[in-house]
Design a protein around this motif. Sequence first.
Motif, PDB file in Angstrom:
ATOM      1  N   TYR A   5       0.605  -1.310   0.076  1.00 50.22           N
ATOM      2  CA  TYR A   5       0.098   0.071  -0.071  1.00 50.22           C
ATOM      3  C   TYR A   5       0.845   1.210   0.093  1.00 50.22           C
ATOM      4  O   TYR A   5       2.119   1.440   0.392  1.00 50.22           O
ATOM      5  CB  TYR A   5      -1.039  -0.084   1.263  1.00 50.22           C
ATOM      6  CG  TYR A   5      -0.200   0.069   2.516  1.00 50.22           C
ATOM      7  CD1 TYR A   5       0.095  -1.052   3.366  1.00 50.22           C
ATOM      8  CD2 TYR A   5       0.303   1.189   2.976  1.00 50.22           C
ATOM      9  CE1 TYR A   5       0.914  -1.167   4.587  1.00 50.22           C
ATOM     10  CE2 TYR A   5       0.810   1.239   4.227  1.00 50.22           C
ATOM     11  CZ  TYR A   5       1.317   0.266   4.713  1.00 50.22           C
ATOM     12  OH  TYR A   5       1.936   0.195   5.993  1.00 50.22           O
ATOM     13  N   SER A   7       0.131   5.106   1.524  1.00 51.48           N
ATOM     14  CA  SER A   7      -1.089   5.634   2.383  1.00 51.48           C
ATOM     15  C   SER A   7      -0.546   7.014   2.961  1.00 51.48           C
ATOM     16  O   SER A   7       0.849   7.162   3.429  1.00 51.48           O
ATOM     17  CB  SER A   7      -1.293   4.774   3.471  1.00 51.48           C
ATOM     18  OG  SER A   7      -2.258   5.293   4.065  1.00 51.48           O
ATOM     19  N   ASN A  11      -5.562   5.892   5.701  1.00 55.72           N
ATOM     20  CA  ASN A  11      -7.007   5.396   5.152  1.00 55.72           C
ATOM     21  C   ASN A  11      -6.735   3.875   4.246  1.00 55.72           C
ATOM     22  O   ASN A  11      -7.123   3.008   4.534  1.00 55.72           O
ATOM     23  CB  ASN A  11      -7.725   6.347   4.130  1.00 55.72           C
ATOM     24  CG  ASN A  11      -8.346   7.357   4.969  1.00 55.72           C
ATOM     25  OD1 ASN A  11      -8.479   7.338   6.279  1.00 55.72           O
ATOM     26  ND2 ASN A  11      -8.649   8.378   4.310  1.00 55.72           N
ATOM     27  N   THR A  12      -5.832   4.002   3.349  1.00 58.38           N
ATOM     28  CA  THR A  12      -5.425   2.852   2.670  1.00 58.38           C
ATOM     29  C   THR A  12      -4.742   1.778   3.260  1.00 58.38           C
ATOM     30  O   THR A  12      -5.005   0.678   3.146  1.00 58.38           O
ATOM     31  CB  THR A  12      -4.584   3.475   1.529  1.00 58.38           C
ATOM     32  OG1 THR A  12      -5.032   4.702   0.952  1.00 58.38           O
ATOM     33  CG2 THR A  12      -4.279   2.396   0.382  1.00 58.38           C
ATOM     34  N   LYS A  13      -3.914   2.332   4.260  1.00 59.89           N
ATOM     35  CA  LYS A  13      -3.376   1.363   5.202  1.00 59.89           C
ATOM     36  C   LYS A  13      -4.209   0.418   5.867  1.00 59.89           C
ATOM     37  O   LYS A  13      -4.214  -0.685   5.957  1.00 59.89           O
ATOM     38  CB  LYS A  13      -1.969   1.966   6.130  1.00 59.89           C
ATOM     39  CG  LYS A  13      -1.535   1.066   6.932  1.00 59.89           C
ATOM     40  CD  LYS A  13      -0.397   1.868   7.800  1.00 59.89           C
ATOM     41  CE  LYS A  13       0.572   0.987   8.769  1.00 59.89           C
ATOM     42  NZ  LYS A  13      -0.334   0.556   9.782  1.00 59.89           N
ATOM     43  N   CYS A  15      -7.486  -0.005   5.352  1.00 64.02           N
ATOM     44  CA  CYS A  15      -8.294  -0.911   4.154  1.00 64.02           C
ATOM     45  C   CYS A  15      -7.292  -2.262   3.989  1.00 64.02           C
ATOM     46  O   CYS A  15      -7.827  -3.267   4.008  1.00 64.02           O
ATOM     47  CB  CYS A  15      -8.199  -0.076   2.954  1.00 64.02           C
ATOM     48  SG  CYS A  15      -9.926   0.875   3.193  1.00 64.02           S
ATOM     49  N   TYR A  51      -3.964   2.214  -2.718  1.00 64.66           N
ATOM     50  CA  TYR A  51      -3.355   3.549  -2.879  1.00 64.66           C
ATOM     51  C   TYR A  51      -4.508   4.472  -2.744  1.00 64.66           C
ATOM     52  O   TYR A  51      -5.741   4.147  -3.129  1.00 64.66           O
ATOM     53  CB  TYR A  51      -2.465   3.665  -3.962  1.00 64.66           C
ATOM     54  CG  TYR A  51      -3.278   3.200  -5.490  1.00 64.66           C
ATOM     55  CD1 TYR A  51      -4.136   4.407  -6.138  1.00 64.66           C
ATOM     56  CD2 TYR A  51      -2.990   1.907  -5.761  1.00 64.66           C
ATOM     57  CE1 TYR A  51      -4.668   3.612  -7.243  1.00 64.66           C
ATOM     58  CE2 TYR A  51      -3.805   1.454  -6.828  1.00 64.66           C
ATOM     59  CZ  TYR A  51      -4.648   2.404  -7.676  1.00 64.66           C
ATOM     60  OH  TYR A  51      -5.333   1.816  -8.712  1.00 64.66           O
ATOM     61  N   PRO A  52      -4.159   5.783  -2.389  1.00 63.81           N
ATOM     62  CA  PRO A  52      -5.302   6.804  -2.339  1.00 63.81           C
ATOM     63  C   PRO A  52      -5.381   7.222  -4.034  1.00 63.81           C
ATOM     64  O   PRO A  52      -4.451   7.359  -4.619  1.00 63.81           O
ATOM     65  CB  PRO A  52      -4.663   7.857  -1.589  1.00 63.81           C
ATOM     66  CG  PRO A  52      -3.182   7.747  -1.552  1.00 63.81           C
ATOM     67  CD  PRO A  52      -3.039   6.400  -1.999  1.00 63.81           C
ATOM     68  N   THR A  83      -8.455   3.671  -2.431  1.00 64.91           N
ATOM     69  CA  THR A  83      -9.173   4.492  -1.697  1.00 64.91           C
ATOM     70  C   THR A  83      -9.563   5.803  -2.261  1.00 64.91           C
ATOM     71  O   THR A  83      -8.987   6.511  -3.069  1.00 64.91           O
ATOM     72  CB  THR A  83      -8.752   4.510  -0.256  1.00 64.91           C
ATOM     73  OG1 THR A  83      -7.650   5.401  -0.344  1.00 64.91           O
ATOM     74  CG2 THR A  83      -8.416   3.012   0.137  1.00 64.91           C
ATOM     75  N   TYR A 114     -13.509   6.531   1.690  1.00 67.11           N
ATOM     76  CA  TYR A 114     -13.330   6.644   3.401  1.00 67.11           C
ATOM     77  C   TYR A 114     -14.271   6.827   4.252  1.00 67.11           C
ATOM     78  O   TYR A 114     -14.223   6.670   5.332  1.00 67.11           O
ATOM     79  CB  TYR A 114     -11.781   7.474   3.421  1.00 67.11           C
ATOM     80  CG  TYR A 114     -12.293   9.038   3.906  1.00 67.11           C
ATOM     81  CD1 TYR A 114     -11.865   9.283   5.274  1.00 67.11           C
ATOM     82  CD2 TYR A 114     -12.681   9.903   2.999  1.00 67.11           C
ATOM     83  CE1 TYR A 114     -12.001  10.603   5.612  1.00 67.11           C
ATOM     84  CE2 TYR A 114     -12.720  10.992   3.426  1.00 67.11           C
ATOM     85  CZ  TYR A 114     -12.374  11.527   4.926  1.00 67.11           C
ATOM     86  OH  TYR A 114     -12.508  12.777   5.195  1.00 67.11           O
TER      87      TYR A 114
END
Length: 119
Positions: A5, A7, A11-13, A15, A51-52, A83, A114
Amino acid sequence: MLGVYLSGTGNTKHCIEKLVKLLDESATILPLENETVPAQIKSSDMIILGYPTQFSNAPFMVREFILSNADIWQGKQVMCVATMGAFSGDGAGCTARLLKKNGAVILGGTAPSYARFRM
Ligand SMILES: Cc1cc2nc3c(=O)[nH]c(=O)nc-3n(C[C@H](O)[C@H](O)[C@H](O)COP(=O)(O)O)c2cc1C
């Protein structure tokens, strides 16, 4: 299975850790910045890449990582998780197409908001 990931604010971490551990408790999960990631991808069959979304695209750093490690994707099964805050554009599709061009087999893509995964 390997989870990777990028991040910025977590948030992505969050998820990727939840999703990957649900799928495979023994999976390794690493930030994209970890220098062992290319070697870990080479030795994994299945990769969940998170990834965001940034400006309706994958972040430059992720696209650059895929392209500068073009030789590690052949035959790898990859799921893209982009995300987002509001609207992902085609954030998951952007990396899926790039990965496919470099030989990956795309399992699917998703773009969780998110607002939902923070609940
Ligand atoms: C520079 C920047 C651009 C962004 N562009 C988008 C966007 O186009 N669409 C969207 O839905 N969210 C966008 N976002 C929101 C992030 O994708 C969202 O908050 C994401 O979950 C952040 O993940 P992180 O905590 O792992 O960094 C953007 C955020 C930043 C910082």
